[in-house]
Design a protein around this motif. Structure first.
Motif, mmCIF file in Angstrom:
data_model
loop_
_atom_site.group_PDB
_atom_site.id
_atom_site.type_symbol
_atom_site.label_atom_id
_atom_site.label_comp_id
_atom_site.label_asym_id
_atom_site.label_seq_id
_atom_site.Cartn_x
_atom_site.Cartn_y
_atom_site.Cartn_z
ATOM 1 N N VAL A 115 23.530 21.095 -4.038
ATOM 2 C CA VAL A 115 22.498 20.444 -3.216
ATOM 3 C C VAL A 115 21.496 21.477 -2.712
ATOM 4 O O VAL A 115 20.273 21.252 -2.733
ATOM 5 C CB VAL A 115 23.135 19.674 -2.041
ATOM 6 N N ARG A 116 21.995 22.621 -2.266
ATOM 7 C CA ARG A 116 21.081 23.672 -1.789
ATOM 8 C C ARG A 116 20.174 24.164 -2.914
ATOM 9 O O ARG A 116 18.980 24.403 -2.712
ATOM 10 C CB ARG A 116 21.884 24.837 -1.201
ATOM 11 N N ARG A 174 29.638 21.011 -4.523
ATOM 12 C CA ARG A 174 28.562 20.014 -4.371
ATOM 13 C C ARG A 174 27.510 20.505 -3.384
ATOM 14 O O ARG A 174 26.296 20.392 -3.644
ATOM 15 C CB ARG A 174 29.143 18.686 -3.887
ATOM 16 N N GLN A 175 27.945 21.051 -2.266
ATOM 17 C CA GLN A 175 27.000 21.525 -1.263
ATOM 18 C C GLN A 175 26.140 22.664 -1.801
ATOM 19 O O GLN A 175 24.931 22.732 -1.517
ATOM 20 C CB GLN A 175 27.760 21.969 -0.006
ATOM 21 N N GLU A 195 33.939 19.883 -3.090
ATOM 22 C CA GLU A 195 32.926 19.538 -2.101
ATOM 23 C C GLU A 195 32.058 20.753 -1.776
ATOM 24 O O GLU A 195 30.836 20.621 -1.617
ATOM 25 C CB GLU A 195 33.585 18.997 -0.839
ATOM 26 N N GLN A 196 32.661 21.926 -1.700
ATOM 27 C CA GLN A 196 31.862 23.128 -1.480
ATOM 28 C C GLN A 196 30.924 23.376 -2.654
ATOM 29 O O GLN A 196 29.782 23.816 -2.463
ATOM 30 C CB GLN A 196 32.779 24.329 -1.248
#
Length: 405
Positions: free
Chosen positions: A252-253, A248-249, A245-246
């Motif tokens: 996204v950035r 993925r974030q 999940e980290q």
């Protein structure tokens, strides 16, 4: 302020891109080969070999544009009046080429076809090609496939009986399915009876990474695990994550900043072709697989796909700026830190469809493992500016996170 994406997929293989001296000479060499064999008996074949990211598609884009300019505007050219097609057995990449055709006066969208579509048109007497240019020829079917409405034995064999000159791009490390199982040896054996020439591109253009990192990927995808190189290139961003999940974030950035950044994964998670959504889950990470793309826009350029997980079938052949890869359950480390491939945990059932010409159980196992490793090779070489890694297997994840030289 959010920056708008500036690197569309079409810009990365456009015939407007500048060529290196080697690439320009190669285009001319292939054009000379084409005109030399245009009126000789039987087909002639030019094979362009090269790893992912070595500029093969850019060469083909320039080549085909020059072929069509000569065919349609140069009355004194040997190519004047010829009927030529560009084939690609990948629906997402086909969209890119057709979009490129719309902005170039001598390229028509109908010039770009799926192999089966053109084979069926030829069989009906609707067209008779002179020159065929085939990108990603390692995706050509090498057995009958009713799903794709191909009932012959081998698409390349069928096409060899239809054209005067065929130019193919081939990379055996990007073969992903049994129904399109190829090797360089098989290809060479098939074209041996015909006039043929070859060329191999070796310089990595896609990844702004060091040779050391490219070598590490090549070793990894041949089951040779070793520490990650410390020198990955001054402008390349390599990261290993303990949390999907980290990762993925972070992707996204990157997507918000420069665009064309996506999460992708190997097989090993629920995936059924039933029209429904199936999810990749890793701890707090929970996103659906890529959905079938009915639009004319490539998957990676659709804004909503930042909330999907890309597969080899949507990403192969594309440049992404940053790619975050989930190495799924089929990939792990054993107790001796050897990379192992777990065939029983591979969920892409389409990849391993039985074929009658492969009967040796030991050979079949090795081919299946090779297909999985090829899929990792395809995914790892998508990122132009950066590669982010997360491994499902705790041992592999720990190794990647702690072993650097």
């Amino acid at each position: 302020m959010r920056n708008q994406p500036t690197n569309a997929a079409t810009a990365k293989i456009s015939p407007d891109l500048p060529l290196t001296l080697e690439q320009d000479h190669l285009v001319q060499e292939i054009l000379n080969f084409t005109t030399e064999h245009l009126n000789t008996p039987g087909p002639a074949v030019f094979t362009l070999y090269g790893d992912a990211g070595t500029g093969k598609s850019v060469v083909l884009a320039h080549l085909f544009n020059q072929l069509q300019i000569a065919a349609r505007t140069q009355a004194t050219s040997p190519l004047a009046g010829t009927t030529n097609y560009f084939l690609i057995n990948h629906p997402e990449i086909l969209k890119v080429y057709r979009e490129i055709a719309g902005s170039h006066p001598h390229l028509l969208k109908k010039d770009f076809q799926r192999p089966t579509s053109l084979i069926n048109q030829i069989a009906k007497g609707q067209v008779q090609p002179d020159v065929l240019v085939i990108d990603e020829a390692h995706l050509l079917l090498s057995q009958a496939d009713h799903y794709n409405n191909f009932y012959g034995d081998n698409q390349l064999s069928t096409l060899l009986a239809t054209a005067q000159v065929i130019i193919v791009v081939f990379d055996e490390t990007q073969v992903l399915r049994m129904k399109s199982f190829w090797t360089e040896h098989r290809l060479a054996h098939l074209v041996a009876p015909f006039p043929h020439a070859t060329y191999r591109l070796t310089h990595q253009f896609r990844m702004q990474a060091s040779d050391a990192l490219v070598d590490w990927i090549n070793d990894f995808t041949h089951q040779h695990i070793r520490p990650l190189p410390a020198n990955v290139g001054a402008s390349y961003d390599l990261r290993v994550f303990d949390d999907a999940e980290q990762m993925r974030q972070a992707v996204v950035r990157r997507n918000e900043a420069v665009g064309l950044s996506r999460i992708v994964a190997t097989s090993g998670y629920p995936s059924i072709l039933d029209g429904g959504k199936h999810y990749v889950t890793e701890g707090d990470f929970y996103l659906p697989w890529d959905q079938y793309n009915y639009t004319s826009t490539p998957w990676a350029e659709l804004p909503q796909t930042i909330d999907e997980v890309g597969s080899i079938y949507t990403c192969q052949g594309f440049d992404l700026n940053y790619v975050g890869i989930i190495l799924g359950p089929p990939v792990s480390l054993d107790s001796d830190d050897h990379l192992q491939i777990n065939l029983d945990r591979y969920t892409d059932v389409e990849a391993f469809k039985k074929r009658d010409d492969l009967t040796d159980p030991a050979e079949i196992i090795q081919i299946k493992k090779r297909l999985i490793l090829n899929s990792i090779n395809v995914l790892m070489k998508r990122g132009v500016k950066g590669l982010y890694l997360y491994a499902h297997d705790p041992r592999l994840r720990h190794y990647l996170h702690t072993h650097t030289v």
